[in-house]
Design an enzyme around this catalytic site. Structure first.
Site, PDB file in Angstrom:
ATOM      1  CB  THR A 179      -0.940   0.023   1.223  1.00  0.00           C
ATOM      2  OG1 THR A 179      -1.852  -1.073   1.126  1.00  0.00           O
ATOM      3  CG2 THR A 179      -1.746   1.319   1.278  1.00  0.00           C
ATOM      4  CG  PHE A 181       0.388   4.542   3.840  1.00  0.00           C
ATOM      5  CD1 PHE A 181      -0.763   4.681   4.604  1.00  0.00           C
ATOM      6  CD2 PHE A 181       0.877   3.267   3.618  1.00  0.00           C
ATOM      7  CE1 PHE A 181      -1.405   3.577   5.126  1.00  0.00           C
ATOM      8  CE2 PHE A 181       0.237   2.155   4.126  1.00  0.00           C
ATOM      9  CZ  PHE A 181      -0.907   2.307   4.891  1.00  0.00           C
TER      10      PHE A 181
END
Length: 280
Positions: A179, A181
């Site tokens: 992921t 960020f």
């Protein structure tokens, strides 16, 4: 611990907290119940920055973050962190997998484990939670429920209540799951020599309009690392385009192309220039 306040999607135990700890180990971490709430802490002066998920390698964009950047926020991206994601199946001690009727998790985590769930729990309800940690709390209240969450979420609950256990680890559909960020603040980062710039814009609805945007980047030898679109929240079929390019917005070559881009759009917004840090 420093005086720097970094807001994140809480509670403690989420992947957002892991990204926050990686980004600023000495910061005073401030948990928020949602991505929107985390950014609101910054605009209200109750946090200096917020770290929020913006993209997953399996499921794509985190639309709440993109829509905030496009429509609601004057904050800029200051930094990017890419975090490997391992999802775990968490439940009460003694949980019988054959009796599981409900699986709780954040919608992104449920989507990233879709194949696993279809194979192991085809009849179970999938219920969205505000965070993976809240999912664990909900599952521990139900003997026929489990949650998908980080390993740390189980450890935090087990340390207090001695009732949480990891039933299976690495259940995401692809082991390369990660992921992205971004850290948001009042200003973006100074040029480091190894940056990228994110922007959003609208174009006139005509043939070649998007090409007029993209061609100057190619002519200048500037690499485009991502392009996507989001609904403009106007009429159906009207979109906002999002573009990432290599380089800092203040670099002379990039700056010249951004000026040309702005001239060819009906609305243009720089979301920030920043470095990327990749963990693992």
């Amino acid at each position: 611990m420093s005086d720097h306040r970094l807001a994140f999607l809480g509670p403690p135990g989420t992947f957002s907290e892991a990204a926050a700890r990686l980004c600023a180990p000495a910061a005073n971490l401030v948990a928020a119940p949602s991505i929107t709430a985390a950014t609101a802490l910054v605009t209200a002066g109750r946090a200096d920055e917020a770290i929020v998920p913006i993209e997953n390698s399996l499921e794509g964009a985190v639309t709440e973050t993109l829509d905030l950047l496009i429509h609601a926020l004057e904050l800029r991206i200051r930094r990017e962190i890419v975090l490997p994601v391992e999802h775990c199946l968490i439940g009460r001690r003694g949980t019988d997998p054959a009796a599981v009727a409900t699986v709780y998790s954040h919608p992104q985590a449920l989507a990233q484990c879709r194949s696993y769930l279809e194979q192991e729990f085809p009849q179970a309800r999938r219920v969205a939670a505000l965070s993976t940690v809240q999912a664990v709390e909900l599952a521990l209240d139900d003997p026929r429920a489990v949650a998908i969450a980080p390993r740390r979420a189980a450890a935090l609950h087990d340390a207090v209540l001695h009732d949480a256990v990891v039933l299976a680890a690495g259940i995401q559909d692809d082991p390369r799951n990660s992921t992205r960020f971004v850290v948001l603040g009042a200003d973006d980062a100074p040029s480091s020599g190894d940056d990228k710039t994110s922007m959003a814009f609208n174009v006139v609805d005509r043939a070649g309009a998007l090409l007029d945007i993209l061609q100057p980047f190619a002519d200048a030898g500037i690499n485009l690392t991502k392009i996507e679109s989001r609904p403009a929240r106007e009429t159906l079929g009207v979109y906002v385009f999002l573009l990432d390019c290599a380089g800092h917005r203040l670099d002379p070559r990039v700056s010249a192309v951004l000026e040309a881009t702005a001239a060819n759009t009906t609305w243009f917004k720089i979301l920030g220039s920043y470095q990327c840090y990749r963990e693992g």
